[in-house]
Design a protein around this motif. Structure first.
Motif, PDB file in Angstrom:
ATOM      1  N   UNK A 259      32.907  40.834  46.609  1.00 17.49           N
ATOM      2  CA  UNK A 259      32.582  39.901  45.528  1.00 17.49           C
ATOM      3  C   UNK A 259      31.270  39.176  45.828  1.00 17.49           C
ATOM      4  N   UNK A 260      31.125  38.709  47.082  1.00 15.57           N
ATOM      5  CA  UNK A 260      29.900  38.002  47.473  1.00 15.57           C
ATOM      6  C   UNK A 260      28.687  38.905  47.301  1.00 15.57           C
ATOM      7  N   UNK A 261      28.792  40.152  47.740  1.00 13.24           N
ATOM      8  CA  UNK A 261      27.665  41.073  47.639  1.00 13.24           C
ATOM      9  C   UNK A 261      27.304  41.359  46.180  1.00 13.24           C
ATOM     10  N   UNK A 262      28.313  41.586  45.352  1.00 20.80           N
ATOM     11  CA  UNK A 262      28.042  41.910  43.950  1.00 20.80           C
ATOM     12  C   UNK A 262      27.514  40.711  43.182  1.00 20.80           C
ATOM     13  N   UNK A 263      27.899  39.520  43.585  1.00 21.95           N
ATOM     14  CA  UNK A 263      27.474  38.329  42.844  1.00 21.95           C
ATOM     15  C   UNK A 263      25.969  38.086  42.961  1.00 21.95           C
ATOM     16  N   UNK A 264      25.344  38.711  43.917  1.00 25.10           N
ATOM     17  CA  UNK A 264      23.903  38.557  44.060  1.00 25.10           C
ATOM     18  C   UNK A 264      23.145  39.030  42.825  1.00 25.10           C
ATOM     19  N   UNK A 265      23.764  39.947  42.073  1.00 26.58           N
ATOM     20  CA  UNK A 265      23.070  40.532  40.924  1.00 26.58           C
ATOM     21  C   UNK A 265      23.622  40.098  39.574  1.00 26.58           C
TER      22      UNK A 265
ATOM     23  N   UNK B  68      36.037  42.177  39.888  1.00 25.70           N
ATOM     24  CA  UNK B  68      37.083  43.205  39.950  1.00 25.70           C
ATOM     25  C   UNK B  68      36.611  44.496  39.266  1.00 25.70           C
ATOM     26  N   UNK B  69      35.606  45.168  39.846  1.00 23.29           N
ATOM     27  CA  UNK B  69      35.007  46.324  39.163  1.00 23.29           C
ATOM     28  C   UNK B  69      35.938  47.523  38.992  1.00 23.29           C
ATOM     29  N   UNK B  70      37.062  47.553  39.727  1.00 22.41           N
ATOM     30  CA  UNK B  70      38.003  48.661  39.592  1.00 22.41           C
ATOM     31  C   UNK B  70      39.164  48.334  38.649  1.00 22.41           C
ATOM     32  N   UNK B  71      39.111  47.177  38.005  1.00 16.83           N
ATOM     33  CA  UNK B  71      40.199  46.781  37.108  1.00 16.83           C
ATOM     34  C   UNK B  71      40.306  47.782  35.965  1.00 16.83           C
ATOM     35  N   UNK B  72      41.510  48.268  35.707  1.00 15.20           N
ATOM     36  CA  UNK B  72      41.702  49.378  34.774  1.00 15.20           C
ATOM     37  C   UNK B  72      41.254  49.063  33.356  1.00 15.20           C
ATOM     38  N   UNK B  73      41.366  47.800  32.937  1.00 16.14           N
ATOM     39  CA  UNK B  73      40.971  47.448  31.567  1.00 16.14           C
ATOM     40  C   UNK B  73      39.463  47.465  31.377  1.00 16.14           C
TER      41      UNK B  73
END
Length: 453
Positions: A387-393, A436-441
């Motif tokens: 989450x920390x890494x992805x939040x950079x962008x 949550x990039x893998x969330x099914x919805x």
């Protein structure tokens, strides 16, 4: 987390007091799952038991009833034929373990990944419908005093108060709260609601239901609430295509329930409670961070679950946009946003993303040394680093989130406003791709809103 020596000594006292035999020599095993309470499996005189306890006494403050009532409620359900555990002891102050109770362990697993791969999901869905109907047959005279009766409007007001206490700056949740106020149904004769009847709280062996767990938020209310809760997208796990508990269709689930309960389920009420519980769980996730900050429970999982609020916002928008004008639903997803300004490190320095990735990779190398709940927490820690890494962008909206939330709560035009739904869609997609990039919805939303396959 409780000290191992304190846990062992306390369990020995409980076993002696309740006549469970001599506490086994092996250390109690912390069970995975359970976003609120702790569960520990242990042995006494060759029999297996499970301790269910609060992480701290402070954690029990503000709850409608304590563990003694919950334990008695489980016993009452068990006596009425519900596949509920057998409670063998309620903790006392002298035990030194805080608040909780002990149950006889049941066979099976609560792991959704295992359960959803069972050989007979349709048969299991019918069993789940059967047990839910049996729970709903219980009336106030059947259960201990202290189990509350839900006042629908008071419950909505409580959610609104929680929202404001959390900052009042999540527009999609505000939109959901206003919808609930405008669409609250009339109250019906209350039945006992389990309150958390969904995959993750059902114990299964093979394709057979062996236990209904986690009764801590049981209350009297509308039966549609229990039915709808288990059909929320979040509780389908990886099986978005099987909306009823991740096992089958809602139509089959309701049909099995109606046959067992002898009632007819109303679609409008089912939708209301689906939206209500989606707002409820969004705020429940949000509260996890506050519980961590307060010190009531410093478990790593608390802060990570708080970031799952964005999952519920995405689900909520998919539900609420059904009421938006056709023109707004067809409008292209808008991108009126600006990227956050970032301070770059000196040339050659490791970036924040690289530092986070390095720690995550190191954690993976020690995974084989972990077992039980520690292994689960390692996975949670790697998720937090992701989450920390992805939040950079991430890109942030130019819209004032507090002002927009107030606008929705005021009951103004809401999704009738030109382009507003398109903006909310973009915002929801931005948040969830971080949290949550893998969330099914997410795949469903991207296909619906962006035309992606």
């Amino acid at each position: 987390m409780i000290d191992p020596d304190t846990l062992q000594a306390g369990l020995a006292r409980v076993c002696a007091r309740a006549g469970l035999g001599v506490l086994g020599g092996g250390a109690p095993q912390r069970l995975t799952g359970g976003a609120v309470m702790e569960s520990w499996r242990f042995a006494a005189s060759e029999s297996a038991f499970v301790l269910r306890r609060a992480p701290s006494l402070a954690f029990m403050e503000g709850r409608p009833y304590g563990h003694a009532v919950e334990a008695a409620l489980i016993e009452a359900a068990h006596a009425k034929g519900v596949t509920a555990p057998e409670v063998v002891a309620v903790l006392e102050q002298a035990d030194g373990l805080g608040s909780g109770f002990v149950m006889r362990a049941l066979p099976g697993t609560a792991d959704p990944k295992v359960i959803l791969g069972c050989d007979d999901p349709d048969g299991l869905l019918k069993q789940a419908a059967r047990d839910l109907a049996r729970i709903h047959r219980l009336r106030p005279a059947d259960v201990p005093e202290g189990v509350p009766v839900m006042d629908y409007r008071a419950a909505i007001a409580d959610l609104k108060a929680q929202f404001m206490e959390a900052g009042g700056d999540r527009p999609i949740i505000a939109l959901g709260l206003r919808w609930l106020e405008d669409n609250c149904p009339s109250e019906v004769e209350p039945v006992l609601n389990h309150g958390d009847y969904r995959m993750g709280n059902l114990l299964v062996e093979g394709s057979a239901l062996t236990g209904v767990l986690d009764w801590e938020i049981a209350h009297f209310g509308d039966r549609h609430e229990d039915l709808a809760f288990g059909c929320m997208a979040v509780w389908r796990f990886a099986r978005y295509d099987r909306p009823a508990l991740g096992l089958g269709s809602i139509e089959h689930y309701i049909a099995a329930y109606e046959t067992e309960a002898g009632v007819t389920i109303e679609p409008a009420r089912f939708r209301f409670w689906t939206i209500y519980r989606t707002v409820w769980w969004a705020l429940g996730c949000l509260k996890m961070a506050a519980q961590w900050r307060s010190g009531a429970d410093r478990m790593l999982e608390r802060v990570v679950i708080s970031r799952r609020t964005s999952e519920q916002e995405l689900d909520l928008l998919l539900l609420l946009e059904e009421d938006a004008p056709q023109k707004e639903r067809e409008r292209e997803v808008a991108k009126p946003f600006i990227s956050r300004a970032r301070v770059q490190p000196p040339e050659g320095d490791a970036t924040v993303e690289e530092l986070v990735t390095a720690v995550s990779e190191w954690l993976e190398t020690v995974k084989h040394r972990m077992e039980g709940h520690d292994r689960f927490q390692l996975a949670v820690a790697r998720n937090a680093l992701g989450i920390v890494a992805r939040e950079m962008d991430i890109e942030y909206s130019e819209i004032d989130r507090q002002d927009l939330s107030a606008y929705f709560l005021s009951g103004d035009d809401s999704l009738n406003s030109k382009g507003l739904l398109a903006r909310l869609r973009f915002d929801a997609l931005e948040m969830i791709k971080v949290d949550s990039p893998k969330y099914s919805a997410l795949r469903v939303a991207r296909k619906k809103w962006l035309g992606e396959n």
